[in-house]
Design an enzyme around this catalytic site. Structure first.
Site, PDB file in Angstrom:
ATOM      1  N   SER A 138       0.853  -1.184   0.000  1.00 34.42           N
ATOM      2  CA  SER A 138       0.000   0.000   0.000  1.00 34.42           C
ATOM      3  C   SER A 138       0.884   1.227   0.000  1.00 34.42           C
ATOM      4  O   SER A 138       2.022   1.189   0.494  1.00 34.42           O
ATOM      5  CB  SER A 138      -0.883   0.009   1.259  1.00 34.42           C
ATOM      6  OG  SER A 138      -1.538   1.254   1.423  1.00 34.42           O
ATOM      7  N   TYR A 151      -2.649  -1.230  10.221  1.00 33.01           N
ATOM      8  CA  TYR A 151      -2.708  -1.521   8.783  1.00 33.01           C
ATOM      9  C   TYR A 151      -1.457  -0.985   8.096  1.00 33.01           C
ATOM     10  O   TYR A 151      -0.801  -1.705   7.328  1.00 33.01           O
ATOM     11  CB  TYR A 151      -3.956  -0.893   8.175  1.00 33.01           C
ATOM     12  CG  TYR A 151      -4.040  -1.042   6.671  1.00 33.01           C
ATOM     13  CD1 TYR A 151      -4.626  -2.163   6.097  1.00 33.01           C
ATOM     14  CD2 TYR A 151      -3.539  -0.062   5.816  1.00 33.01           C
ATOM     15  CE1 TYR A 151      -4.698  -2.314   4.720  1.00 33.01           C
ATOM     16  CE2 TYR A 151      -3.602  -0.195   4.442  1.00 33.01           C
ATOM     17  CZ  TYR A 151      -4.187  -1.326   3.899  1.00 33.01           C
ATOM     18  OH  TYR A 151      -4.245  -1.465   2.536  1.00 33.01           O
TER      19      TYR A 151
END
Length: 253
Positions: A138, A151
């Site tokens: 990400s 995350y």
């Protein structure tokens, strides 16, 4: 990475980026297996598509991953590409004591899941021609979002793990990192149409064009994610963190 004639596993393939990637790779002439927890979503994703298959997988469970890998190779011995896409993102307030169930689930799914699955399949992949592993990280691996700190940390770990895995498998299995920016998917509530986030179709169009390059880039970086990928090296980390926080609240960046 070869673009057609592969047998590809994509985890988290029942929705979002995983589903879109699976269908595009299938359109390109590959056999595709999608895996995930929700059988009904998997079946909907493969409906009407020959040579596209669905298998249930609880990516949080070490035992389930081992059983899945055994069944997968038995059913699809030509498997030569694994895309570790399954992931969850939970918002959290880390500035005070809290229940860590969401953080623990995030680590199990986003970090331990790919590590365990790659471990279960790596010896098989080393026997296959044109083998590849694609780990999905990400932009938040490079610019963390305070409200999704665990995350962000798991994706930073996936980036580091991918670098090491690429070195370990050099000359045997191609290792690629796909680095999405904020994309309009169902990853978090309201994200599917959040202003400022990249539409899913536009993201996948750009991703598939990058996969088609020769040689395939080690990192699949759409233009939108370079704002995050290069923030620290360009001395923009604090400004980028502020922009990511604004974007997560619907302000765009």
């Amino acid at each position: 990475m070869k673009q057609s004639g592969n047998t590809i596993l994509i985890t988290g393939g029942g929705s979002g980026i995983g589903q879109a990637l699976a269908q595009r790779f299938h359109d390109a002439g590959n056999t595709v297996i999608i895996a995930g927890r929700r059988r009904e979503a998997l079946e909907a994703a493969i409906a009407g598509r020959a040579n596209m298959h669905a298998m249930a997988l609880d990516i949080e469970s070490a035992e389930a991953i081992e059983a899945f890998a055994t069944a997968l190779v038995a059913a699809h011995p030509a498997l030569n590409v694994v895309v570790n896409n399954a992931g969850i993102m939970r918002y959290e307030a880390i500035g005070a004591r809290r229940d860590l169930a969401d953080a623990e689930a995030t680590i199990a799914t986003n970090l331990l899941g790919p590590i365990r699955l790659n471990n279960a399949l790596v010896d098989h992949l080393k026997t296959r021609p044109d083998a590849a592993i694609v780990n999905v990280s990400s932009g938040l691996a490079f610019v963390p979002l305070e409200g999704a700190a665990t995350y962000s940390a798991t994706k930073a770990a996936i980036h580091s793990y991918t670098l090491a895995l690429r070195q370990a498998l050099a000359g045997q299995v191609e290792v690629i990192e796909l680095v999405p920016p904020a994309v309009q998917t169902g990853l978090t509530p309201g994200q599917h149409d959040r202003p400022g986030y990249l539409p899913l179709d536009a993201f996948i169009d750009e991703v598939m064009a990058l996969f088609d390059a020769t040689p395939t880039p080690r990192e699949i970086l759409v233009e939108r994610v370079k704002f995050l990928r290069n923030a620290e090296t360009e001395g923009r980390l604090d400004a980028a963190m502020a922009a990511v926080t604004q974007a997560s609240k619907g302000g765009g960046h």
